[in-house]
Design a protein around this motif. Structure first.
Motif, PDB file in Angstrom:
ATOM      1  N   VAL A 132      32.730  63.298  14.830  1.00  0.00           N
ATOM      2  CA  VAL A 132      32.254  61.931  14.636  1.00  0.00           C
ATOM      3  C   VAL A 132      32.245  61.249  16.002  1.00  0.00           C
ATOM      4  N   SER A 215      30.217  51.572   8.821  1.00  0.00           N
ATOM      5  CA  SER A 215      30.165  52.832   8.080  1.00  0.00           C
ATOM      6  C   SER A 215      30.821  53.966   8.873  1.00  0.00           C
ATOM      7  N   ARG A 216      30.693  53.917  10.181  1.00  0.00           N
ATOM      8  CA  ARG A 216      31.316  54.942  11.027  1.00  0.00           C
ATOM      9  C   ARG A 216      32.832  54.773  11.039  1.00  0.00           C
ATOM     10  N   GLU A 218      34.614  53.504   8.638  1.00  0.00           N
ATOM     11  CA  GLU A 218      35.118  53.934   7.333  1.00  0.00           C
ATOM     12  C   GLU A 218      35.148  55.458   7.228  1.00  0.00           C
ATOM     13  N   GLU A 219      34.164  56.127   7.821  1.00  0.00           N
ATOM     14  CA  GLU A 219      34.179  57.593   7.830  1.00  0.00           C
ATOM     15  C   GLU A 219      35.415  58.111   8.552  1.00  0.00           C
ATOM     16  N   CYS A 220      35.745  57.481   9.671  1.00  0.00           N
ATOM     17  CA  CYS A 220      36.929  57.882  10.427  1.00  0.00           C
ATOM     18  C   CYS A 220      38.208  57.587   9.646  1.00  0.00           C
ATOM     19  N   ARG A 222      38.513  57.597   6.476  1.00  0.00           N
ATOM     20  CA  ARG A 222      38.596  58.621   5.438  1.00  0.00           C
ATOM     21  C   ARG A 222      39.182  59.912   5.993  1.00  0.00           C
TER      22      ARG A 222
END
Length: 298
Positions: A132, A215-216, A218-220, A222
């Motif tokens: 990411v 959104s990035r 939140e991906e991290c 997660r």
């Protein structure tokens, strides 16, 4: 099923002393489920300078802010002139032993992913797939009007054609691919527009003063939730964009391990901070785990 690392975690707030003991890092990787957070320090051995530290570029170079870039055509000309020259050097950088070791760990199923604060693409060049790019990538450019994304190499070709005599000498190259040039050296540089709508082009990276897309983030978050532990490599954790994930892991009582030559802003949350060069440290860990140097799965 892999077991979580048997590392102690005591939220005392005391800073762990620097060490050269790679045992905790080795055991965390052996257990698997390690999420890596990498910073500029992992790319210094590839010839890309760090922002901070003894020879960090911030001591002589102030990166352009998003607000400055978007507000001024003169600032954009200065940025693209410096960045175009820096790209020639930046684009020649190759993955080092640290990048290759991480790619090997991934192939052996030991790490849960890589969150990188770097914009150099060297993790992917080494073979890592679960990356990411927290701050984006210099490999792409984006139009601020129509949001079209295109390869940086295509923009480089267009800038070469528009500036055939642009051959200044830079004092240094910085971690963001920016070359140290004077205003006089870039005063006649020609900037090219978006080929789709004629709008302003920007590198597809998060500038200082700009926010990481939610959104990035939140991906991290997660990835941190799903990881067994967090391994920080070559980051001072000075900026919140990376430190927040260290705090998240610590709050969830997941071991945080750091390899960085200098103290970091996250040391109080770490079970260990190893003071060794990253390439040598990760190569040593790979040897302890009996992972072949070429990264092939045995």
């Amino acid at each position: 099923m892999r077991m979580r690392p048997t590392l102690s975690w005591t939220p005392t707030g005391d800073l762990p002393p620097g060490t050269v003991d790679l045992g905790p890092v080795t055991e965390a990787l052996r257990a698997g489920g390690v999420l890596v957070l990498s910073g500029a320090g992992i790319s210094t051995e590839s010839g890309i300078p760090d922002y901070r530290g003894e020879h960090g570029s911030l001591s002589r170079h102030t990166p352009m802010t998003y607000q400055e870039f978007t507000a001024s055509a003169r600032a954009r000309r200065r940025y693209w002139g410096r960045s175009h020259l820096g790209w020639r050097t930046f684009g020649r950088a190759r993955p080092n032993h640290g990048h290759r070791a991480l790619a090997a760990f991934e192939r052996h199923g030991l790490i849960a992913g890589v969150i990188t604060q770097n914009v150099d693409g060297l993790h992917q060049a080494a073979g890592s797939e679960g990356v990411v790019e927290l701050h984006g990538s210099l490999e792409r450019v984006v139009c601020l009007s129509c949001h079209d994304r295109s390869p940086r190499r295509e923009l480089a070709r267009r800038l070469e054609e528009a500036n055939p005599d642009f051959e200044p000498t830079a004092a240094a190259i910085n971690p963001d691919g920016d070359a140290d040039l004077t205003d006089e050296q870039v005063g006649h540089f020609h900037v090219v527009p978006c080929t789709v709508c004629g709008g302003v082009l920007k590198p597809d990276v998060v500038f200082f003063g700009e926010s990481v897309p939610p959104s990035r983030v939140e991906e991290c978050r997660r990835l941190v939730r799903e990881a067994a532990s967090l391994l920080v490599l070559g980051s001072s954790l000075t900026v919140m964009s990376g430190l927040r994930f260290v705090r998240q892991a610590a709050e969830a009582q997941k071991p945080v391990l750091i390899i960085n030559r200098d103290p970091t802003r996250g040391d109080q949350h770490a079970v260990t901070r190893v003071e060794l060069p990253l390439g040598a440290a990760l190569t040593s860990v790979a040897e302890r785990l009996e992972i072949p140097p070429d990264g092939a799965v045995a």
